[in-house]
Design a protein around this motif. Structure first.
Motif, PDB file in Angstrom:
ATOM      1  N   ASP A  74      -2.982 -21.997 -12.084  1.00 57.08           N
ATOM      2  CA  ASP A  74      -3.040 -20.575 -11.755  1.00 57.08           C
ATOM      3  C   ASP A  74      -1.882 -19.815 -12.401  1.00 57.08           C
ATOM      4  OD1 ASP A  74      -5.333 -20.951 -10.325  1.00 57.08           O
ATOM      5  OD2 ASP A  74      -4.340 -21.060  -8.379  1.00 57.08           O
ATOM      6  N   ALA A  75      -0.724 -20.459 -12.473  1.00 56.21           N
ATOM      7  CA  ALA A  75       0.414 -19.823 -13.150  1.00 56.21           C
ATOM      8  C   ALA A  75       0.094 -19.602 -14.632  1.00 56.21           C
ATOM      9  CB  ALA A  75       1.660 -20.684 -12.993  1.00 56.21           C
ATOM     10  N   LEU A  76      -0.563 -20.581 -15.244  1.00 63.90           N
ATOM     11  CA  LEU A  76      -0.962 -20.429 -16.644  1.00 63.90           C
ATOM     12  C   LEU A  76      -1.992 -19.313 -16.797  1.00 63.90           C
ATOM     13  CD1 LEU A  76      -1.249 -24.196 -17.674  1.00 63.90           C
ATOM     14  CD2 LEU A  76       0.573 -22.576 -18.269  1.00 63.90           C
ATOM     15  N   CYS A  77      -2.913 -19.231 -15.834  1.00 60.45           N
ATOM     16  CA  CYS A  77      -3.919 -18.160 -15.873  1.00 60.45           C
ATOM     17  C   CYS A  77      -3.247 -16.795 -15.740  1.00 60.45           C
ATOM     18  CB  CYS A  77      -4.940 -18.349 -14.746  1.00 60.45           C
ATOM     19  SG  CYS A  77      -6.079 -19.725 -15.023  1.00 60.45           S
ATOM     20  N   ALA A  78      -2.226 -16.709 -14.896  1.00 59.57           N
ATOM     21  CA  ALA A  78      -1.509 -15.447 -14.723  1.00 59.57           C
ATOM     22  C   ALA A  78      -0.840 -15.029 -16.031  1.00 59.57           C
ATOM     23  CB  ALA A  78      -0.473 -15.579 -13.616  1.00 59.57           C
ATOM     24  N   LEU A  79      -0.218 -15.990 -16.713  1.00 57.17           N
ATOM     25  CA  LEU A  79       0.426 -15.676 -17.994  1.00 57.17           C
ATOM     26  C   LEU A  79      -0.601 -15.250 -19.034  1.00 57.17           C
ATOM     27  CD1 LEU A  79       3.037 -18.585 -18.193  1.00 57.17           C
ATOM     28  CD2 LEU A  79       3.495 -16.157 -17.780  1.00 57.17           C
ATOM     29  N   ALA A  80      -1.752 -15.948 -19.050  1.00 55.88           N
ATOM     30  CA  ALA A  80      -2.806 -15.596 -20.013  1.00 55.88           C
ATOM     31  C   ALA A  80      -3.338 -14.187 -19.744  1.00 55.88           C
ATOM     32  CB  ALA A  80      -3.930 -16.615 -19.945  1.00 55.88           C
ATOM     33  N   ALA A  81      -3.565 -13.867 -18.453  1.00 58.17           N
ATOM     34  CA  ALA A  81      -4.076 -12.542 -18.104  1.00 58.17           C
ATOM     35  C   ALA A  81      -3.057 -11.456 -18.449  1.00 58.17           C
ATOM     36  CB  ALA A  81      -4.421 -12.488 -16.620  1.00 58.17           C
ATOM     37  N   ALA A  82      -1.786 -11.734 -18.182  1.00 59.15           N
ATOM     38  CA  ALA A  82      -0.739 -10.760 -18.506  1.00 59.15           C
ATOM     39  C   ALA A  82      -0.686 -10.495 -20.014  1.00 59.15           C
ATOM     40  CB  ALA A  82       0.617 -11.252 -18.008  1.00 59.15           C
ATOM     41  N   GLY A  83      -0.806 -11.573 -20.808  1.00 59.17           N
ATOM     42  CA  GLY A  83      -0.834 -11.405 -22.255  1.00 59.17           C
ATOM     43  C   GLY A  83      -2.033 -10.605 -22.705  1.00 59.17           C
ATOM     44  N   ALA A  84      -3.184 -10.847 -22.067  1.00 60.42           N
ATOM     45  CA  ALA A  84      -4.399 -10.110 -22.428  1.00 60.42           C
ATOM     46  C   ALA A  84      -4.255  -8.625 -22.103  1.00 60.42           C
ATOM     47  CB  ALA A  84      -5.603 -10.694 -21.692  1.00 60.42           C
ATOM     48  N   VAL A  85      -3.627  -8.320 -20.964  1.00 57.85           N
ATOM     49  CA  VAL A  85      -3.402  -6.916 -20.598  1.00 57.85           C
ATOM     50  C   VAL A  85      -2.481  -6.250 -21.618  1.00 57.85           C
ATOM     51  CG1 VAL A  85      -2.368  -5.392 -18.887  1.00 57.85           C
ATOM     52  CG2 VAL A  85      -3.830  -7.262 -18.159  1.00 57.85           C
ATOM     53  N   ALA A  86      -1.450  -6.980 -22.049  1.00 57.35           N
ATOM     54  CA  ALA A  86      -0.538  -6.430 -23.061  1.00 57.35           C
ATOM     55  C   ALA A  86      -1.284  -6.111 -24.351  1.00 57.35           C
ATOM     56  CB  ALA A  86       0.595  -7.420 -23.330  1.00 57.35           C
ATOM     57  N   VAL A  87      -2.252  -6.968 -24.702  1.00 54.15           N
ATOM     58  CA  VAL A  87      -3.053  -6.718 -25.902  1.00 54.15           C
ATOM     59  C   VAL A  87      -3.928  -5.481 -25.709  1.00 54.15           C
ATOM     60  CG1 VAL A  87      -4.948  -7.615 -27.316  1.00 54.15           C
ATOM     61  CG2 VAL A  87      -3.043  -9.105 -26.695  1.00 54.15           C
TER      62      VAL A  87
END
Length: 303
Positions: A137-150
């Protein structure tokens, strides 16, 4: 868009391991979920067609009244029997209903359907992530945060207010999830959600009347707003009620997470909106993060 979430919160999902499950039931459940998702996003796109005439707030008012009518007919709340402890989360849910729909439609008007719906899905994802301590879930949070930044990457045409409104819709949906759980624990069936929708619809009476007075709706605009209420409220609500009896809860959650993809496609077909390749990649990352959070097994607790 919002009444279908009430169905998910209050109707027991089908058990994946229940004996005698037939493949036809699962296929029927998938068809219902597909219809629900597409109806939801087509409803939002039809609503956007009425924005130039009555604005997002006017469309939301009509939608709120439609949702209140649908949920009241199904839930039949007995308001006189509600206690103060029951009314508190109901009133909170009514305010969240209003904030969630208004901010989402305002965001759709500014940044488009696909991007707005994708950012809104961060709400339930955040709730799921904050209540978990799994590494995945921590990895998913980082992935989602990166996607939002994009998705929010700075450019001369970036509409930061629109992005902020979509994130407000996401925060409202997160609050919706938490409040709906409280309402579900304190009131039977759909009574709490029906009461909240009715209160929210009543709150929109003066707002909607004022907006429609200053921006008289044309027959086409009013038809679009009413169609949005049916497509984004009544159809998903009934479809999800039936689908949850045919498919497991986690399967329903995964399928629900593809709504941003549906929103991007419907926005392109109906509204002529186009996401670039990088934005589509970010949308798919957020969809995948939702799916992983819903399906990843929890580690066994040590005794």
């Amino acid at each position: 868009m919002e009444t279908s979430r009430d169905a998910a919160a209050h109707v027991p999902a089908a058990d994946a391991a229940s004996p005698g499950r037939r493949g036809g039931e699962r296929l029927g459940g998938v068809a219902l979920m597909l219809g629900s998702g597409l109806s939801n996003q087509f409803g939002a796109s039809v609503a956007a067609l009425a924005f130039p005439v009555i604005g997002p707030v006017g469309v939301v008012a009509v939608r709120q009244w439609m949702a209140a009518g649908v949920l009241w007919a199904v839930g039949r709340p007995r308001l006189r029997s509600f206690t103060a402890a029951q009314w508190r989360p109901v009133l909170g849910l009514a305010l969240v209903f209003a904030a969630m729909n208004t901010s989402l439609y305002q965001a759709v008007d500014r940044i488009g359907l696909g991007l707005a719906v994708t950012l809104e899905f961060l709400g339930p994802l955040t709730v799921a992530l904050t209540t978990s301590r799994r590494r995945i879930d921590a990895l998913c949070a980082l992935a989602a945060a990166g996607a939002v930044a994009v998705l929010a990457r700075p450019s001369p045409s970036t509409d930061y207010l629109g992005i902020g409104l979509a994130l407000l819709a996401a925060a409202s949906w997160g609050c919706y999830v938490l409040l709906n759980r409280a309402v579900g624990r304190r009131l039977p069936g759909l009574e709490g959600s029906a009461a909240a929708a009715a209160v929210s619809g009543a709150l929109y009476l003066p707002v909607g009347a004022l907006v429609l007075w200053h921006h008289p709706p044309t027959a086409v605009a009013l038809a679009c707003a009413l169609a949005a209420g049916v497509l984004s409220s009544a159809v998903p609500f009934l479809s999800d009620l039936l689908a949850l009896r045919r498919v497991p809860a986690h399967f329903f959650g995964v399928f629900m997470s593809v709504n941003p993809v549906f929103a991007g496609l419907v926005g392109m077909l109906v509204l002529g909106e186009h996401l670039d390749a990088l934005s589509w990649a970010a949308v798919l990352v957020i969809v995948a993060a939702n799916a992983v959070v819903v399906t990843a097994p929890y580690p066994a607790r040590s005794r």
